[in-house]
Scaffold this active site. Structure first.
Site, PDB file in Angstrom:
ATOM      1  N   ARG A  73     -18.008  25.191  -0.629  1.00 32.27           N
ATOM      2  CA  ARG A  73     -16.996  24.315  -0.023  1.00 32.27           C
ATOM      3  C   ARG A  73     -16.879  24.685   1.450  1.00 32.27           C
ATOM      4  O   ARG A  73     -16.661  25.856   1.778  1.00 32.27           O
ATOM      5  CB  ARG A  73     -15.652  24.471  -0.734  1.00 32.27           C
ATOM      6  CG  ARG A  73     -15.710  24.111  -2.204  1.00 32.27           C
ATOM      7  CD  ARG A  73     -14.422  24.493  -2.920  1.00 32.27           C
ATOM      8  NE  ARG A  73     -13.286  23.701  -2.479  1.00 32.27           N
ATOM      9  CZ  ARG A  73     -12.842  22.620  -3.103  1.00 32.27           C
ATOM     10  NH1 ARG A  73     -13.464  22.202  -4.201  1.00 32.27           N
ATOM     11  NH2 ARG A  73     -11.801  21.962  -2.663  1.00 32.27           N
ATOM     12  N   CYS A  87       2.542  21.951   1.045  1.00 33.45           N
ATOM     13  CA  CYS A  87       1.376  22.468   1.748  1.00 33.45           C
ATOM     14  C   CYS A  87       1.729  23.054   3.109  1.00 33.45           C
ATOM     15  O   CYS A  87       1.244  24.121   3.473  1.00 33.45           O
ATOM     16  CB  CYS A  87       0.346  21.355   1.907  1.00 33.45           C
ATOM     17  SG  CYS A  87      -1.209  21.879   2.660  1.00 33.45           S
ATOM     18  N   ARG A 123     -19.234  20.672  -0.889  1.00 29.36           N
ATOM     19  CA  ARG A 123     -18.072  19.791  -0.788  1.00 29.36           C
ATOM     20  C   ARG A 123     -17.406  20.041   0.558  1.00 29.36           C
ATOM     21  O   ARG A 123     -17.152  21.187   0.934  1.00 29.36           O
ATOM     22  CB  ARG A 123     -17.072  20.041  -1.922  1.00 29.36           C
ATOM     23  CG  ARG A 123     -15.815  19.167  -1.823  1.00 29.36           C
ATOM     24  CD  ARG A 123     -14.975  19.249  -3.078  1.00 29.36           C
ATOM     25  NE  ARG A 123     -15.680  18.718  -4.215  1.00 29.36           N
ATOM     26  CZ  ARG A 123     -15.813  17.427  -4.500  1.00 29.36           C
ATOM     27  NH1 ARG A 123     -15.265  16.524  -3.699  1.00 29.36           N
ATOM     28  NH2 ARG A 123     -16.471  17.040  -5.562  1.00 29.36           N
ATOM     29  N   GLY A 127      -7.857  21.312   5.778  1.00 30.55           N
ATOM     30  CA  GLY A 127      -7.330  20.114   6.379  1.00 30.55           C
ATOM     31  C   GLY A 127      -7.775  18.802   5.723  1.00 30.55           C
ATOM     32  O   GLY A 127      -7.990  18.727   4.537  1.00 30.55           O
ATOM     33  N   LYS A 215     -12.716  10.604  -8.644  1.00 29.78           N
ATOM     34  CA  LYS A 215     -11.783  11.644  -9.080  1.00 29.78           C
ATOM     35  C   LYS A 215     -10.497  11.571  -8.260  1.00 29.78           C
ATOM     36  O   LYS A 215     -10.537  11.514  -7.035  1.00 29.78           O
ATOM     37  CB  LYS A 215     -12.426  13.023  -8.945  1.00 29.78           C
ATOM     38  CG  LYS A 215     -13.612  13.230  -9.896  1.00 29.78           C
ATOM     39  CD  LYS A 215     -14.185  14.623  -9.785  1.00 29.78           C
ATOM     40  CE  LYS A 215     -15.331  14.811 -10.771  1.00 29.78           C
ATOM     41  NZ  LYS A 215     -15.920  16.176 -10.687  1.00 29.78           N
ATOM     42  N   ASP A 590      19.912  13.753   8.659  1.00 30.55           N
ATOM     43  CA  ASP A 590      18.614  14.209   9.168  1.00 30.55           C
ATOM     44  C   ASP A 590      17.724  13.044   9.579  1.00 30.55           C
ATOM     45  O   ASP A 590      17.030  13.110  10.598  1.00 30.55           O
ATOM     46  CB  ASP A 590      17.910  15.049   8.101  1.00 30.55           C
ATOM     47  CG  ASP A 590      16.557  15.545   8.553  1.00 30.55           C
ATOM     48  OD1 ASP A 590      16.502  16.324   9.522  1.00 30.55           O
ATOM     49  OD2 ASP A 590      15.543  15.126   7.958  1.00 30.55           O
TER      50      ASP A 590
END
Length: 620
Positions: A73, A87, A123, A127, A215, A590
């Site tokens: 990867r 994340c 792969r 990011g 996928k 907010d």
């Protein structure tokens, strides 16, 4: 020099004219005038020899436990065009200076080296890899590497529809698309950006171009999207998708909390209740996914059990970060900089020794993490799978899976959950929002009449003593273990005075941050479900229903909020309702603070509660 895999050696032999073969196969240079038949027989003898004397896998990519690493990867960038809540923070993360990132040529140099040693699948990740300007060219260059069978990409899908035709032509052969919700408003809440329809277009484009399966990666998080398991699974009925449910995993910056994890077995149990005929599919070697299929459905579902049932024993993956570090384990902290050695002029053999040493140090499994996981308490054992389907409160009359099938048939993108817009008698344009889609007598969108205070009813029992302190005045949690379970309902309200400018933007849904009513409604629901984590002495309550309603009041330039919670248990849910209303109002602040800070939050109060030994309460 490392022995080469059979397929690569064979290709080199077939191109060879005078070189010797490192496998020991007899090689002779064809003599001038030699017949084609003789040359063909020579090639047949070479193939037979190689079949009988297959070379071992590269020693540099084989660890001390015998695991052969054939999957690489490569992160193309640290940047991302989304800000997913699990994340990274909303403002993003500090980025590595560009000079310290791998150049395109360095990426291709390392890829070429790994492929020569036996990597047959690469792969591209991030990011978000598809924001890199030369991603199509990188795919095209990788496609030329002999021995590389698969080039895949993992993407958030925002740019996929636009780039996929070029990527497919360049040689992209596999696609993973990250999508954690089928609710457009919730998508915006999770990723802090718009773009749900772009992801849908990307999935559609992948299917249209013949990728099978496409996928779809869904990270399942308790209290956020576990109520959508059935909707995601239903997508596979008419679409060639492999929906992959991923156990929430720890990364730096995502504020890991084991209570957020929904285990593979819990997810499987939820889906099996709906489709008892669910079939287990054979697992491929080195696969990270446990695959299942619902009979008659076109696609399949899978589970990535990184936490509850690790697959370390068959791991064949290596990773190169955007700044050129080699990671032999996603969970490990150990990294070695290939970039530095590459820029220092290291030879191919020196790089291979560095890679081989790193691979050789790879642990049997990420043990520390599993000790943490298996010693942690269960996340929410009292909530059943069916209860979870109602807690989120964002379920329209038509299931999202049905909407999605309609989308693919009619090339339409589903819109946000129902937002009723009505003209009131005063002539002003009024927006109403409710988290509950069923239009029965108890779940109507707020109207002016619904805010009339109710008359007191039932016994009004109160205590003259504080229940959350002990005899010495120290904080203490009330023991509810011996209390009987009863049906508990509570309603709370709040008012947010926005002022004319912010009010108009909210009314017309023109805020740059997005739809303030939708986000506030979602925040209120989320807050109700985590009240015990916010208020120290509150008991955890397995809520069976949460409803948050918002109404614009043009006369006061205000938003009126009403939150109701329901559960069956030994303790009340008024704190959940109050927390829900309060957090929804804070969220509105907010969302609007960039426009005006002259915003007032007021009238946060309990409207009513029913159930419990102290009787019912209805505010007069």
């Amino acid at each position: 020099m490392a022995a080469q895999p059979l397929s690569r050696m064979l290709r080199r032999l077939l191109r060879s004219s005078a070189r010797s073969c490192s496998s020991g196969a007899p090689v002779t240079q064809p003599r001038p005038g030699e017949s084609a038949r003789a040359a063909s027989e020579e090639l047949s003898r070479r193939r037979q020899f190689l079949r009988e004397h297959a070379a071992p896998f590269s020693a540099f990519l084989t660890d001390s436990f015998g695991r052969q690493h054939s999957y690489l990867r490569i992160s193309l960038t640290e940047k991302c065009n989304l800000r997913c809540q699990y994340c990274m923070p909303e403002e993003g993360v500090p980025l590595t200076p560009k000079v310290n990132l791998l150049t395109t040529e360095e990426i291709l140099t390392l890829a070429r080296l790994f492929v020569k040693e036996g990597i047959d699948k690469i792969r591209l990740t991030g990011g978000e890899p598809l924001i890199r300007p030369d991603v199509v060219d990188i795919v095209a260059q990788l496609q030329r590497l002999e021995g590389l069978r698969t080039i895949g990409v993992t993407t958030n899908g925002i740019n996929l529809a636009r780039l996929l035709p070029q990527l497919q032509k360049a040689g992209l052969s596999a696609i993973n698309i990250s999508l954690d919700t089928l609710v457009p408003a919730k998508f915006e809440f999770i990723v802090r950006r718009k773009g749900f329809h772009k992801v849908m277009e990307g999935i559609h484009k992948a299917i249209e171009l013949g990728y099978n399966p496409v996928k779809v990666n869904c990270v399942v998080m308790r209290g956020l999207n576990e109520d959508e398991l059935l909707d995601f699974a239903a997508l596979t009925k008419g679409l060639p998708l492999d929906v992959r449910f991923i156990e929430y995993m720890p990364f730096d910056g995502n504020k890991w909390n084991f209570k957020k994890m929904v285990s593979y077995k819990e997810m499987l149990d939820t889906i099996r209740q709906q489709w008892p005929e669910l079939e287990k599919l054979p697992e491929e070697e080195s696969s990270t996914a446990k695959a299942f299929k619902i009979p008659g459905f076109q696609g399949q579902i899978s589970f990535i059990t990184s936490m509850s049932e690790h697959f370390c024993g068959t791991c064949n993956r290596l990773r190169i970060t955007a700044d050129g570090n080699l990671k032999v384990c996603l969970f490990g902290n150990s990294e070695v900089s290939l970039r530095d050695h590459l820029r220092a002029g290291a030879s191919e053999q020196e790089l291979l020794r560095i890679i081989g040493a790193a691979v050789g140090r790879k642990k049997r499994q990420h043990a520390e993490l599993f000790l943490m996981f298996h010693n942690s308490p269960p996340a929410n054992p009292s909530i059943s799978s069916w209860d979870l389907l109602d807690v989120q409160g964002l379920r329209p009359k038509m299931s999202f899976s049905s909407q999605m099938v309609t989308l693919w048939k009619g090339y339409r993108v589903p819109q946000t959950p129902p937002l009723a817009q009505q003209r009131l008698g005063s002539g002003c344009f009024q927006r109403h929002y409710t988290s509950h889609a069923d239009t029965d007598a108890n779940s109507k969108c707020l109207s002016p009449g619904s805010w009339a205070p109710a008359a007191p009813s039932g016994p009004q029992l109160t205590s003259e003593q504080l229940t959350h302190v002990d005899s010495e005045g120290r904080a203490a949690m009330v023991d509810v273990g011996r209390k009987p379970d009863t049906e508990r309902v509570a309603v709370a309200s709040a008012v947010v005075l926005l002022g004319p400018v912010a009010f108009k933007l909210v009314q017309q849904n023109q805020l740059k941050k997005g739809d303030a009513l939708v986000v506030a409604q979602l925040a209120g629901i989320q807050a109700a479900k985590v009240t015990s984590q916010l208020i120290p002495l509150c008991h955890h309550v397995a809520l069976s229903h949460v409803q948050v309603q918002l109404e614009l009041d043009s006369t006061r330039h205000a938003v009126r909020i009403q939150a109701s919670c329901r559960a069956r248990g030994p303790t009340g849910v008024e704190m959940e309702a109050l927390t829900s209303a309060a957090v929804a109002s804070l969220t509105l602040y907010d969302m609007c603070k960039a426009v005006s800070r002259d915003i007032v939050l007021e009238e946060i109060k309990l409207i009513s509660k029913t159930g419990g030994q102290r009787g019912d309460f209805h505010r007069a």
